[in-house]
Design an enzyme around this catalytic site. Structure first.
Site, PDB file in Angstrom:
ATOM      1  N   PRO A   2      -1.214  -0.323  51.430  1.00 27.68           N
ATOM      2  CA  PRO A   2      -0.465  -1.581  51.287  1.00 27.68           C
ATOM      3  C   PRO A   2      -1.229  -2.558  50.395  1.00 27.68           C
ATOM      4  O   PRO A   2      -2.413  -2.770  50.589  1.00 27.68           O
ATOM      5  CB  PRO A   2      -0.387  -2.137  52.722  1.00 27.68           C
ATOM      6  CG  PRO A   2      -0.683  -0.976  53.603  1.00 27.68           C
ATOM      7  CD  PRO A   2      -1.576  -0.063  52.834  1.00 27.68           C
ATOM      8  N   GLU A   3      -0.534  -3.093  49.394  1.00 26.83           N
ATOM      9  CA  GLU A   3      -1.130  -4.074  48.494  1.00 26.83           C
ATOM     10  C   GLU A   3      -0.466  -5.418  48.763  1.00 26.83           C
ATOM     11  O   GLU A   3       0.294  -5.553  49.726  1.00 26.83           O
ATOM     12  CB  GLU A   3      -0.948  -3.611  47.033  1.00 26.83           C
ATOM     13  CG  GLU A   3      -1.523  -2.205  46.801  1.00 26.83           C
ATOM     14  CD  GLU A   3      -1.355  -1.704  45.370  1.00 26.83           C
ATOM     15  OE1 GLU A   3      -1.290  -2.538  44.442  1.00 26.83           O
ATOM     16  OE2 GLU A   3      -1.279  -0.475  45.179  1.00 26.83           O
TER      17      GLU A   3
END
Ligand SMILES: [Zn+2]
Length: 281
Positions: A2-3
């Site tokens: 996840p960014e």
């Protein structure tokens, strides 16, 4: 994995449900989550805390409590926060893969926040109010969607650096929140080769790079992030950004701008995709 867009999506989904709610019971089942702190002690500290706000900084989710304390959550590779309004037992029925459940927070309205993590790299850290700023400042650069992320700020971060620009942008101290996907996508938009030394990105290119980073992240947020493997929104649904990648994971497919097949290389130790025509060295 996840960014920034994925974490921001989680934040936006959780905030309305969590604001004002009290943690009634906290069950942390995986000691790795709070290491080196004892999970039972952290859980006991969290019980009774009431959420004032849910923030984000880079890839950190920040639960701010009315007491001033803060729970810093990093999802790392495969962490997920699920919100179960009917309680976690209802999630169990729908999702048989609950062996990966690492923690459950029971709220004062009977809902549960379930933390799942297949690879178990995620972390929970409870910090006092006066410790937060320093903790984050030593680890994170500018927030790319904030006003402080100017062309001058980006120039200062990249100046004289010989590392590939891809590696420099993956470094969270350069900019907060970028990861493998959104760096590749931003460099394609800015027409910059990922292996170019960061310090060679010229003053004529920096405004476009800044714009490309912001637009790429905003596109990711609009599509509720990218679901490749484990990322889900708190209601269990997937993001949609993965259907709109320009280069990431598209080796051999034509560049949308020029038709040249996308190539794959390695930069900063990560698989890296780019258009060899649009992004010349
Ligand atoms: Zn191209």
């Amino acid at each position: 994995m996840p960014e920034l867009p994925e974490v921001e999506t989680v934040r936006r989904r959780l905030e309305p449900s969590l604001t004002g709610r009290r943690f009634e019971r906290v069950d942390i089942r995986d000691a790795r989550l709070t290491r080196p702190n004892d999970p039972a002690e952290v859980a006991a500290e969290l019980e009774g805390e009431r959420i004032e706000r849910v923030d984000r900084r880079g890839k950190y989710l920040i639960f701010r409590f009315e007491s001033g304390r803060v729970l810093l959550i990093h999802l790392r590779m495969t962490g997920n926060m699920l919100y179960a309004s009917e309680g976690a037992d209802a999630v169990d029925a729908a999702d048989a893969a609950d062996a990966h459940r690492r923690a459950v927070i029971r709220l004062d309205n009977g809902a549960d926040v379930v933390y799942r993590d297949v690879r178990r790299f995620g972390t929970w850290l409870l910090v006092e109010a006066d410790e937060l700023d320093e903790y984050l400042a030593t680890r994170l650069g500018e927030e790319p969607l904030d006003r402080g992320f100017t062309v001058a700020a980006l120039a200062a971060r990249l100046r004289d650096r010989r590392a590939p620009v891809k590696a420099a942008l993956l470094d969270q101290r350069t900019l907060a929140g970028l990861g493998n996907i959104y760096v590749d996508e931003a460099l394609w938009r800015a027409r910059i080769h990922p292996l170019r030394p960061a310090g060679t990105v010229g003053s004529d290119e920096l405004p476009e790079l800044r714009r490309a980073i912001r637009r790429t992240l905003q596109a990711g947020i609009r599509r509720q992030g990218a679901t490749l493997r484990d990322y889900r929104q708190p209601d269990g649904t997937q993001g949609r950004m993965q259907t709109e990648f320009k280069v990431y994971g598209r080796e051999g497919e034509p560049c949308e701008r020029c038709g040249t097949p996308i190539e794959k290389t390695r930069a900063g130790g990560r698989g890296t995709w780019y258009c060899p025509d649009c992004q010349r060295r």
